[in-house]
Enzyme design. Structure first.
Site, PDB file in Angstrom:
ATOM      1  N   HIS A 458      18.636  14.067  18.442  1.00  0.00           N
ATOM      2  CA  HIS A 458      18.139  13.589  19.726  1.00  0.00           C
ATOM      3  C   HIS A 458      18.684  14.431  20.865  1.00  0.00           C
ATOM      4  O   HIS A 458      17.993  14.763  21.815  1.00  0.00           O
ATOM      5  CB  HIS A 458      18.543  12.133  19.922  1.00  0.00           C
ATOM      6  CG  HIS A 458      17.363  11.218  19.860  1.00  0.00           C
ATOM      7  ND1 HIS A 458      17.433   9.971  19.302  1.00  0.00           N
ATOM      8  CD2 HIS A 458      16.100  11.379  20.284  1.00  0.00           C
ATOM      9  CE1 HIS A 458      16.255   9.402  19.374  1.00  0.00           C
ATOM     10  NE2 HIS A 458      15.427  10.235  19.959  1.00  0.00           N
ATOM     11  N   ARG A 566       4.105   6.661  29.786  1.00  0.00           N
ATOM     12  CA  ARG A 566       5.031   5.637  29.293  1.00  0.00           C
ATOM     13  C   ARG A 566       5.296   4.680  30.452  1.00  0.00           C
ATOM     14  O   ARG A 566       5.810   5.098  31.485  1.00  0.00           O
ATOM     15  CB  ARG A 566       6.340   6.278  28.848  1.00  0.00           C
ATOM     16  CG  ARG A 566       6.159   7.404  27.845  1.00  0.00           C
ATOM     17  CD  ARG A 566       7.540   7.950  27.482  1.00  0.00           C
ATOM     18  NE  ARG A 566       7.461   9.022  26.517  1.00  0.00           N
ATOM     19  CZ  ARG A 566       7.674  10.308  26.813  1.00  0.00           C
ATOM     20  NH1 ARG A 566       7.975  10.664  28.040  1.00  0.00           N
ATOM     21  NH2 ARG A 566       7.587  11.221  25.879  1.00  0.00           N
ATOM     22  N   ARG A 602      -0.032   3.961  28.147  1.00  0.00           N
ATOM     23  CA  ARG A 602       0.477   3.271  26.965  1.00  0.00           C
ATOM     24  C   ARG A 602       1.091   1.946  27.406  1.00  0.00           C
ATOM     25  O   ARG A 602       1.891   1.916  28.340  1.00  0.00           O
ATOM     26  CB  ARG A 602       1.537   4.114  26.260  1.00  0.00           C
ATOM     27  CG  ARG A 602       1.985   3.506  24.945  1.00  0.00           C
ATOM     28  CD  ARG A 602       3.017   4.363  24.258  1.00  0.00           C
ATOM     29  NE  ARG A 602       4.279   4.331  24.967  1.00  0.00           N
ATOM     30  CZ  ARG A 602       5.330   5.089  24.656  1.00  0.00           C
ATOM     31  NH1 ARG A 602       5.233   5.960  23.668  1.00  0.00           N
ATOM     32  NH2 ARG A 602       6.445   5.003  25.341  1.00  0.00           N
ATOM     33  N   GLU A 701       1.691   5.583  14.427  1.00  0.00           N
ATOM     34  CA  GLU A 701       3.122   5.866  14.280  1.00  0.00           C
ATOM     35  C   GLU A 701       3.646   5.378  12.940  1.00  0.00           C
ATOM     36  O   GLU A 701       4.761   5.687  12.559  1.00  0.00           O
ATOM     37  CB  GLU A 701       3.909   5.187  15.407  1.00  0.00           C
ATOM     38  CG  GLU A 701       3.590   5.793  16.763  1.00  0.00           C
ATOM     39  CD  GLU A 701       4.200   4.995  17.886  1.00  0.00           C
ATOM     40  OE1 GLU A 701       5.241   5.409  18.406  1.00  0.00           O
ATOM     41  OE2 GLU A 701       3.624   3.948  18.247  1.00  0.00           O
ATOM     42  N   ASP A 725       7.913   9.012  15.718  1.00  0.00           N
ATOM     43  CA  ASP A 725       8.080   7.802  14.924  1.00  0.00           C
ATOM     44  C   ASP A 725       7.399   7.925  13.562  1.00  0.00           C
ATOM     45  O   ASP A 725       7.914   7.439  12.556  1.00  0.00           O
ATOM     46  CB  ASP A 725       7.540   6.578  15.675  1.00  0.00           C
ATOM     47  CG  ASP A 725       8.595   6.007  16.616  1.00  0.00           C
ATOM     48  OD1 ASP A 725       9.796   6.180  16.322  1.00  0.00           O
ATOM     49  OD2 ASP A 725       8.226   5.415  17.646  1.00  0.00           O
ATOM     50  N   CYS A 772       0.881  13.415  20.076  1.00  0.00           N
ATOM     51  CA  CYS A 772       1.917  13.448  21.091  1.00  0.00           C
ATOM     52  C   CYS A 772       3.236  13.411  20.339  1.00  0.00           C
ATOM     53  O   CYS A 772       3.271  13.166  19.146  1.00  0.00           O
ATOM     54  CB  CYS A 772       1.791  12.293  22.074  1.00  0.00           C
ATOM     55  SG  CYS A 772       1.869  10.673  21.328  1.00  0.00           S
TER      56      CYS A 772
END
Lengths: 839, 213
Positions: A458, A566, A602, A701, A725, A772
């Protein structure tokens, strides 16, 4: 007369070769052998001093030709040249000809008193008769580049000259493999003079192991039904210099060739490249947010509680402002994850329980502001730590982090990462947390060196998103105990690292960085036209947005749409849910800034790692497999309906669409469709203006959604594949876990096959599909995704210019061949090895 | 921790100690080489350094001369690719310390650096190619860092030994790009590179042997 030296590992072989040669060559030719090692030269090996002595024995002004068998024979011969006086060494030619055939051809020519160049050329061409005899293809006329033979057994072969400037290096070799892999035939490649091994033309590493240089001749042989077609295609592509032109800016900018001689730079150590950009600065050992520094809890009663409470409030206020300022800067840089982290910190800072405890400690127990805060932080940390859930107990670190900042503010000793002399600081740590990366990006750290770490963590993703140069895995390249203050430089694109670089190295790197900056600016300007492949296929390049500020930046960088807006930014930093009107205003503002481009909104995607203070959310042992995203929205239908109504209302005059996160079941999708219908009906009844109909898409996802794409098709207008994901769920590996880095590669064929399946179904139903997630902007992945048939790529804003320039260089046919090969690959590493951007 | 200068005696103890270590590890080097090469690294190095030990007994020159004799002896006795590679390393190192009676830390760095560049030139290899360089380069980097931080030579040598061993370990996941092992391509993954092992041994032996006995 040219003298000849035969160098072999084996004394016996050299002697036998010599007697063969003596049978055919003039007795006047001087020939010496240097072969074997150990006592009586009885063991296999070569000896540089013996070679050098042999050369001196046969030396004459016409020169000396040295023929070698393999491996150390070549190294020893090269070493021997260094041992010789310069005037002798200058007359020696090391010849790559085949040992036995070359020795015979050379000796015959030498006996004719030919010039050394002719002797050399004859030796090198000595395999020709053997080739002719065996009916293999050969380069029959000196000027022709190509000779093709198709024989009855269904195998075809061709001999071609490689014209590429640096030979068959990474990119042209990868291009070759790409084409070869598109055909269902066996392809093998060998040097035309048969020196070196025969390797598979479908293996990048094997092909590169041939070490083919400019002007070298190789023989390509294909076996199988379509061998003639394969050979024709390979011939075409080789004649186009494997599509390598002088001007290929994309790869040059993103991945300079890994070579010691780039721009005259001295060789550095190689570590794992993580985030591109050149960093030069002083090293500093990064100290992660530690437990709050200890302050005395007892003190004279002379402190006035109200003064202390005011001091604490002011410090909290100041920290809140500085976090907010950092968050704004990060949002302007275009990444959601960083701002999410800071928004979470602001929530902690305003935590009722924390403040109440501190207030009590100060006013009731008469503690100073520092001690009061510390007591409160310890209390909250203890509460978190007591939670059985490892994910939640990790939040304790964030509380300590925030607490430390307030304490520092109280003592007025804020840490600075920019030194007074303006030299940037390069932070070194075993590994960085995403929080640390985000913080240091905000502090404009020069670069990050992780001693352990990987390119997939991450923290690494965040470093790339925020444009912070970074490398990882540097433990072998430096010793952490002795680095403080030393100067270090690295190139985050190649992973090259210099400790204590010379002044000239620094200057060269500065130049390289300036070029890179300039190139980025040019890319940005070139990023405005709509994205198309070289052969005209339209690929929409969209932005992932997470707030207001980045909408304008997205347009400037060339975004053609918002692929994912988002909406968490509307929800996260507050104590009550946002009102419908507030959301309408925010969404309209973003749509206005996007100037008519489609904006895909989203719906709320919380749960997992994001928690809302005003929702009762179950404590989960396994948050990523729990009530999150659409599952949570369906449990809180009032909150969800408010958001749906806001999107419909804001859509008046704008192209807003709805995207549902983490759909797994058809039932979920049907239910959401009903809720949307109901929102529309209610708005109509209320006489409120709103956009209708609205396009609704789903995020793929979960593997379930990918495999059930057909069943979901009647209820969705488009698909957006969230590869972060999808990878985590397909490979069953949490993304943040650095021990599982090898499970976190979205290029794994399992993930690619799911993407392929969704794309196939989508197009069958006349719909479109986007990807994405981090993968959409990865240079290696872009051609593969285009080859699979994906219609839109949505990415972080900063990645858009480069992605567009990569798309412009993609050829659809080649991309499709690449995608076919990738789908057949057995591992992510194999997929990466297929494409030229992977190193 | 002590500080000292490297003397001629240190160099002899180092090379003799290394010859001993190679002899002790001959079997291991051979097995590692058998996995990805032609299985002669242990035997070749052992033959070469045994010859060096004999040669040095009658060598009376200074440090540079000791290194030169070592390099020349390796060229003519090792036989395999490690002959020209280690030979070049010692010959270049000899040039880098010409006329020096004793070596300080920076001299030692310069000596190894010259040797490293020689090996790179000779083998046309770079870091990451799964070669002896993967142990040598980190060792030199560690020395440079230590020197910049004004560390004592004792500690610097220890740090370089650690770096060499880490570097050696880092060859396990690499794909060999040079020498016989490169024919194996990806199948070379998962094996230690024998050249990196013998190189790490050279550096760790220096750390163990240098300094007041």
């Amino acid at each position: 007369m040219v003298g000849i030296v035969l160098v072999s590992h084996s004394r016996a072989l050299a002697k036998a070769a010599l007697s063969l040669v003596r049978q055919v060559a003039s007795p006047q030719v001087q020939i010496e052998i240097a072969a074997g090692t150990g006592n009586d030269h009885a063991e296999f090996g070569t000896d540089a001093t013996e070679i050098s002595a042999a050369i001196q024995l046969v030396f004459n002004p016409q020169g000396v030709l040295v023929l070698m068998d393999l491996g150390s024979a070549i190294l020893s011969a090269e070493t021997a040249l260094e041992l010789l006086p310069v005037e002798i060494a200058a007359g020696v030619r090391l010849c790559p000809a085949p040992f036995v055939e070359g020795a015979i051809a050379a000796a015959i020519q030498a006996g004719l008193n030919s010039d050394i160049n002719i002797v050399y050329a004859e030796a090198v061409a000595a395999l020709r008769p053997k080739h002719d005899q065996l009916e293999l293809a050969v380069d029959k006329t000196a000027n022709s580049d190509v000779a093709q033979v198709v024989n009855a057994s269904g195998s075809s072969s061709i001999t071609v000259t490689i014209r590429n400037k640096h030979g068959l290096h990474l990119r042209p070799a990868a291009r070759f493999v790409q084409i070869a892999s598109a055909y269902n035939v066996d392809v093998v490649v060998q040097r035309a003079d048969s020196s070196g091994p025969t390797v598979s033309g479908k293996s990048l590493s094997q092909l590169m192991s041939l070490g083919v240089s400019q002007g070298d001749v190789i023989t390509i042989t294909a076996k199988g039904k379509d061998s003639a077609d394969a050979i024709r295609a390979l011939n075409n592509v080789v004649s186009l210099n494997l599509n390598e032109s002088e001007a290929e800016p994309v790869a040059d900018v993103s991945r300079p060739p890994v070579s010691a001689s780039v721009g005259g730079l001295p060789l550095g150590s190689y570590v794992i490249p993580v985030s591109e950009g050149i960093a030069i600065g002083h090293m500093h050992r990064y100290v992660p947010a530690s437990p709050v520094p200890t302050v005395p809890t007892t003190q004279p009663k002379t402190f006035a509680p109200d003064v202390e409470w005011t001091r604490l409030q002011r410090a909290i206020q100041q920290v809140d402002e500085s976090i907010s300022a950092r968050a704004t800067r990060l949002i302007a840089l275009g990444d959601a994850r960083a701002s999410d982290i800071f928004q979470a910190h602001r929530v902690i800072l305003q935590d009722e329980a924390l403040l109440a405890h501190a207030h009590d400690a100060i006013t009731q127990k008469g503690l100073r502001a520092e001690a009061g805060l510390q007591s409160a932080v310890e209390h909250i940390v203890a509460q978190y730590r007591a939670l059985p859930d490892s994910y939640l107990s990790q939040r304790a670190g964030d509380v300590m982090d925030v607490g430390a900042q307030v304490l520092l503010r109280l003592s007025d000793t804020e840490q600075k990462v920019i030194e007074p002399d303006g030299v940037p600081v390069i932070e070194v740590a075993d590994d960085f947390t995403p929080t640390a990366v985000a913080e240091m990006a905000a502090e404009q750290v020069g670069g990050l060196i992780s001693l352990a770490g990987s390119a997939n963590s991450h923290a690494a993703i965040l470093a790339r998103a925020l444009g912070v140069p970074a490398v990882a895995g540097a433990a072998a390249a430096m010793n952490i105990d002795s680095i403080e203050g030393a100067t270090v430089a690295f190139d985050g694109a190649t992973g090259e690292l210099w400790v204590d670089p010379a002044q000239e190295t620094i200057q060269l790197l500065n130049q390289k960085r300036d070029q890179w900056d300039k190139r980025r600016l040019e890319l940005m300007q070139a990023s405005q036209p709509l994205s198309r492949t070289r052969d005209g296929r339209r690929i929409e390049i969209a932005a992932n947005l997470s707030g207001f500020a980045d909408a304008r930046l997205a347009v400037a960088q060339g975004a053609e749409a918002v692929g994912v807006l988002r909406t968490e930014f509307l929800y996260l930093t507050r104590t009550v849910a946002p009102s419908e009107d507030e959301q309408v205003t925010a969404l309209r503002q973003i749509a206005v800034w996007m100037e008519g481009r489609p904006v895909i909104v989203r719906t709320l995607d919380v749960g997992g790692d994001k928690i809302l203070p005003y929702l009762t959310m179950p404590v989960e042992a396994n948050p990523f497999l729990g009530v999150r995203a659409i599952r949570l929205s369906l449990q809180h239908q009032d909150l969800f309906t408010t958001q749906l109504r806001a999107i419909l209302r804001a859509g008046i005059g704008h192209d807003l669409r709805i995207l549902l996160p983490m759909v797994t079941l058809v039932e979920e999708l049907k239910l959401v469709r009903q809720l949307i219908e109901r929102a529309h009906e209610t708005l109509s009844t209320e006489g409120v203006e709103h956009a209708w109909p609205v396009q609704v898409g789903i995020m793929v996802e979960t593997p379930a959604a990918a495999l059930m794409a057909t069943a979901l098709a009647p209820y969705t207008d488009f698909y957006s594949i969230g590869t972060n994901d999808l990878t985590q769920y397909t490979l069953a590996a949490e993304r943040g876990n650095s021990q599982l880095a090898q499970f976190s590669d979205a290029l794994h064929p399992a993930v690619l096959r799911l993407i392929d399946e969704v794309t196939r179904v989508t197009h069958q139903h006349g719909k479109w599909v986007a990807v994405c997630g981090e993968m959409a902007s990865e240079p290696v992945a872009i051609p593969i995704l285009i080859g699979i048939g994906v219609d839109e790529l949505s990415m972080n804003i900063n990645a858009i210019p480069l992605a567009k320039s990569i798309v412009r260089n993609v050829e659809l046919v080649a991309a499709q061949a690449l995608a076919r090969a990738a789908l057949k690959a057995a591992s992510a590493a194999e997929v990466r090895a297929l494409t030229p951007h992977s190193f | 921790m002590t500080d000292f200068l490297i003397t001629r005696t240190d160099i002899i103890r180092w090379i003799n100690g290394y010859a001993q270590a190679i002899g002790d590890n001959r079997q291991q080097l051979t097995e590692l080489d058998a996995a990805i090469g032609d299985g002669d690294h242990g035997a070749n190095m052992d033959r070469g350094f045994k010859a060096v030990v004999v040669k040095l007994q009658s060598e009376e020159g200074d440090i540079s001369q000791l290194m030169k004799t070592t390099g020349m002896t390796l060229l003519s006795t090792v036989g395999g690719a490690s002959g020209p590679l280690y030979g070049t390393l010692f010959l270049r190192a000899a040039q880098a310390c010409t006329g020096k009676e004793r070596l300080n830390l920076d001299d030692w760095i310069a000596l190894l650096d010259a040797g490293m560049k020689g090996v790179m030139m000779r083998g046309k290899a770079n870091a990451g190619d799964k070669t002896m360089l993967d142990a040598l380069i980190p060792a030199i980097d560690a020395l440079r860092i230590a020197s910049a931080a004004h560390r004592l030579i004792d500690e610097a040598l220890r740090l370089s030994a650690e770096a060499a061993e880490r570097g050696m370990q880092s060859t396990v996941p690499m794909i060999a790009r040079k020498g016989r092992a490169s024919y194996l391509g990806e199948r070379s993954i998962g094996h230690l590179d024998p050249g990196a092992v013998s190189m790490a041994l050279l550096i760790t032996t220096a750390a163990a042997m240098f300094g007041p006995a």
